[in-house]
Design an enzyme around this catalytic site. Structure first.
Site, short mmCIF file in Angstrom:
data_model
loop_
_atom_site.label_atom_id
_atom_site.label_comp_id
_atom_site.label_asym_id
_atom_site.label_seq_id
_atom_site.Cartn_x
_atom_site.Cartn_y
_atom_site.Cartn_z
N ARG A 1 -98.71 -47.25 47.92
CA ARG A 1 -99.14 -48.05 48.60
C ARG A 1 -99.49 -47.30 50.24
NH1 ARG A 1 -95.31 -52.88 47.84
NH2 ARG A 1 -94.15 -51.28 46.89
N GLU B 1 -81.76 -48.27 46.34
CA GLU B 1 -80.60 -49.20 46.20
C GLU B 1 -80.03 -49.51 45.01
OE1 GLU B 1 -82.46 -52.74 47.77
OE2 GLU B 1 -80.31 -53.99 47.92
#
Ligand code: AMP
Length: 179
Positions: free
Chosen positions: A62, A99
């Site tokens: 993106r 994460e």
């Protein structure tokens, strides 16, 4: 005038995606809104046009969408920072932790403008881990990264800690992951 545009209205928020507790800030609703997309690119041009940037580097995928029109409007090179394994030439590579799990980014060695200032672009800056890894591959090639840009910033995830000394600019900031 451009400053008055309500960018928040143009960003779709999807709760509990991709997992429970995460609020996903979806920029596809900016892209389908020509006024919103133009607003973002115009703001970026205003911010960076007189800053002596040597090249713009977009982060897959993106980040590419916002980096490409900026590079065109500023008339400077566009560099692609890709996920590992996609570039055919010789690359610099940096592994980093997400994460959950790990990831790696790569860049073509021949694309890095040694001695020049490169502006790094992503759609959203959360922990800053991805940008930090991208910064390090540009630095491996002798470029400098003093500025990074994201359309959206989540400062409560402390991205500045992973990007010490770097000027971080975002068009809109959210202070939590609640609707
Ligand atoms: P980070 O490395 O933690 O700064 O993560 C940044 C990358 O993850 C960006 O490329 C974003 O597109 C994506 N990302 C992280 N958190 C979110 C979120 N809450 N909504 C949308 N995208 C996100």
């Amino acid at each position: 005038m451009a400053q008055d545009f309500n960018l928040d209205d143009a960003i779709r928020k999807v709760p509990n995606y991709p997992k429970e507790g995460i609020l996903f800030f979806d920029i596809t609703s900016i892209l389908t809104n020509p006024e919103a997309f133009r607003h973002c690119i115009d703001r970026m041009v205003d911010i960076y046009k007189d800053q002596n940037i040597g090249a713009v580097a977009g982060i897959e995928s993106r980040g590419f969408i916002f980096a490409a029109p900026l590079a065109d409007r500023l008339g400077i090179p566009l560099i692609l920072v890709r996920k590992a394994g996609k570039l055919p030439g010789e690359t610099y590579r940096q592994d980093y932790n997400l994460e959950y799990g790990a990831a790696a980014v790569e860049i073509h060695k021949t694309d890095v403008p040694a001695g020049k200032d490169v502006l790094l672009i992503d759609d959203l800056i959360a922990t800053g881990g991805t940008l930090n890894a991208a910064k390090s591959i540009l630095e491996q090639g002798g470029a400098t990264v003093k500025k990074v840009f994201g359309v959206i910033g989540l400062p409560f995830l402390n991205y500045q800690e992973k990007l010490p000394g770097v000027e971080v600019t975002t068009l809109i900031q959210y202070q939590d992951e609640k609707m």
